[in-house]
Structure formats: structure tokens, C-alpha cells
Design an enzyme around this catalytic site. Sequence first.
Site, PDB file in Angstrom:
ATOM      1  N   CYS A  45       0.855  -1.211  -0.014  1.00  0.00           N
ATOM      2  CA  CYS A  45      -0.131  -0.084  -0.072  1.00  0.00           C
ATOM      3  C   CYS A  45       0.765   1.393   0.146  1.00  0.00           C
ATOM      4  O   CYS A  45       0.390   2.186  -0.693  1.00  0.00           O
ATOM      5  CB  CYS A  45      -0.876  -0.093   1.172  1.00  0.00           C
ATOM      6  SG  CYS A  45      -1.942  -1.367   1.285  1.00  0.00           S
TER       7      CYS A  45
HETATM    8  C1  BEZ Z   1       0.545  -4.477   1.830  1.00  0.00           C
HETATM    9  O1  BEZ Z   1      -0.010  -3.612   1.483  1.00  0.00           O
HETATM   10  O2  BEZ Z   1       1.725  -4.944   1.599  1.00  0.00           O
HETATM   11  C2  BEZ Z   1      -0.213  -5.625   2.210  1.00  0.00           C
HETATM   12  C3  BEZ Z   1      -1.484  -5.409   3.159  1.00  0.00           C
HETATM   13  C4  BEZ Z   1      -2.309  -6.609   3.620  1.00  0.00           C
HETATM   14  C5  BEZ Z   1      -1.783  -7.822   3.246  1.00  0.00           C
HETATM   15  C6  BEZ Z   1      -0.607  -8.173   2.552  1.00  0.00           C
HETATM   16  C7  BEZ Z   1       0.148  -7.072   1.932  1.00  0.00           C
END
Ligand code: BEZ
Length: 213
Positions: A45
Site C-alpha cells: 500500500c
Molecule cells: C501490503 O500492503 O503490503 C499488504 C497489505 C495486506 C496484506 C498483504 C500486504
Amino acid sequence: MSLRLGDIAPNFKASTTQGEIDFYEYLGDSWGVLFSHPADYTPVCTTELGRTALLKEEFAKRNVKAIAVSVDSLDKHQGWITDINETQNCRVDFPIIADENREVANLYDMIHPNASETFTVRSLFIIGPDKKVKLTITYPASTGRNFVEVLRVIDSLQLTAKHSVATPANWQHGEKVIVVPAVSTEDALKKFPKGVEIVKPYLRYTPVPDDVN
Ligand code: BEZ
């Protein structure tokens, strides 16, 4: 029920990192990209929001306003933005909705219980100036989206909204486009003065019309 192409994108009021907003007022006459991410302070994200911020001018050129959403709090969003700006060398200046009560997530069906009962998946909606849903994509949390592809799709949506054309596989802005089947070849020759290349009666190309930037 999930939103389908051509549906009206529902309006909402929400708390964001840029204050309280009414979604429709925020969009005004612009196109919109509303996209959810699973959680703040997560790696994928972080890169997605950074990438969106870095593409600010590209979105602006196309008259597109971005707005992100997650079910985390405003305080968390604000702290996380500092990290995004630092690590991605950007300045996040589009709003991030703090959707703690999941109103927006539920309205746009961004929680897919078989993926997660609590967090949104990576949903993305492109909304036209008429407030209709023009495109939806859904990625799992483990796969970051390609925001250059989002811009490419916007180029296609804006072009095809204006002209009786469609864009072929892997099309990039500036490349020749396809005359839609509903237009006869006789009409196509009048509509597209730059010429029509007829490969098959149903497969006809024309250069991008002049009035498209
Ligand atoms: C991420 O944004 O890295 C992420 C968020 C939730 C689960 C897995 C990865």
C-alpha cells in the site's frame, strides 16, 4: 450488490486527510479514481499511494482526481503519509478516507469476506464526469496495482467516450485505434478523414483523431 459498469457511483460524505468531503462535490466535473487499500503502514500500500502521488501531473492532465480509502483512522493515515512521503520521495496531496465504520467500503463492496472479513481488498473504480462507473478492477492484497495501466485505461475511456472507436490490446496513447463495428465503412471514411485501414470488414483501424491531446 456489487457495482457494475454504467451504474451510478453512489455519493457519500466522509472524513478524509483533507477534511470532511462530499464525494460528488470533491469530484466536481472531473473524472475520479476511488481506490481502496487493505491497511495503513503496510508495504505494498505504501508503494501504491506513493506511485499515485508521483503521477499527480499525469492525473491532472487528464482531469482526474484520485481519492484513496481504507478502514483505518485519520490519525493513522496522517502518520502513515509522513512515511509514504519519506520512503517514496513524494508528497501525498490527494485525500485518504478514514472509513472506520466501513460505510464507503460497504457502499462499493470493497470487503470480500473470503479474502478478509475486516479489511478491504484492492478495489479501484474509475468514475466519469457523469458519475457513472466506467471501469472496476479488483486485486488481492498481495498484488500491487499498476498505476501507469490505470492512466492508459483512462486514456482509452476518454478517447472512446468522444469518438466511435475502441482501443486494441496493449494500446498506448497515440497509437492507431479501431473503428467500432456499429459504424459502416462508408460512414467511417467520412468520420475519420485521416483514413481507414481495412484489414477485415470487421477489423478497421484509424489514426487517433486530431482533437485528442
Ligand atoms: C501490503 O500492503 O503490503 C499488504 C497489505 C495486506 C496484506 C498483504 C500486504
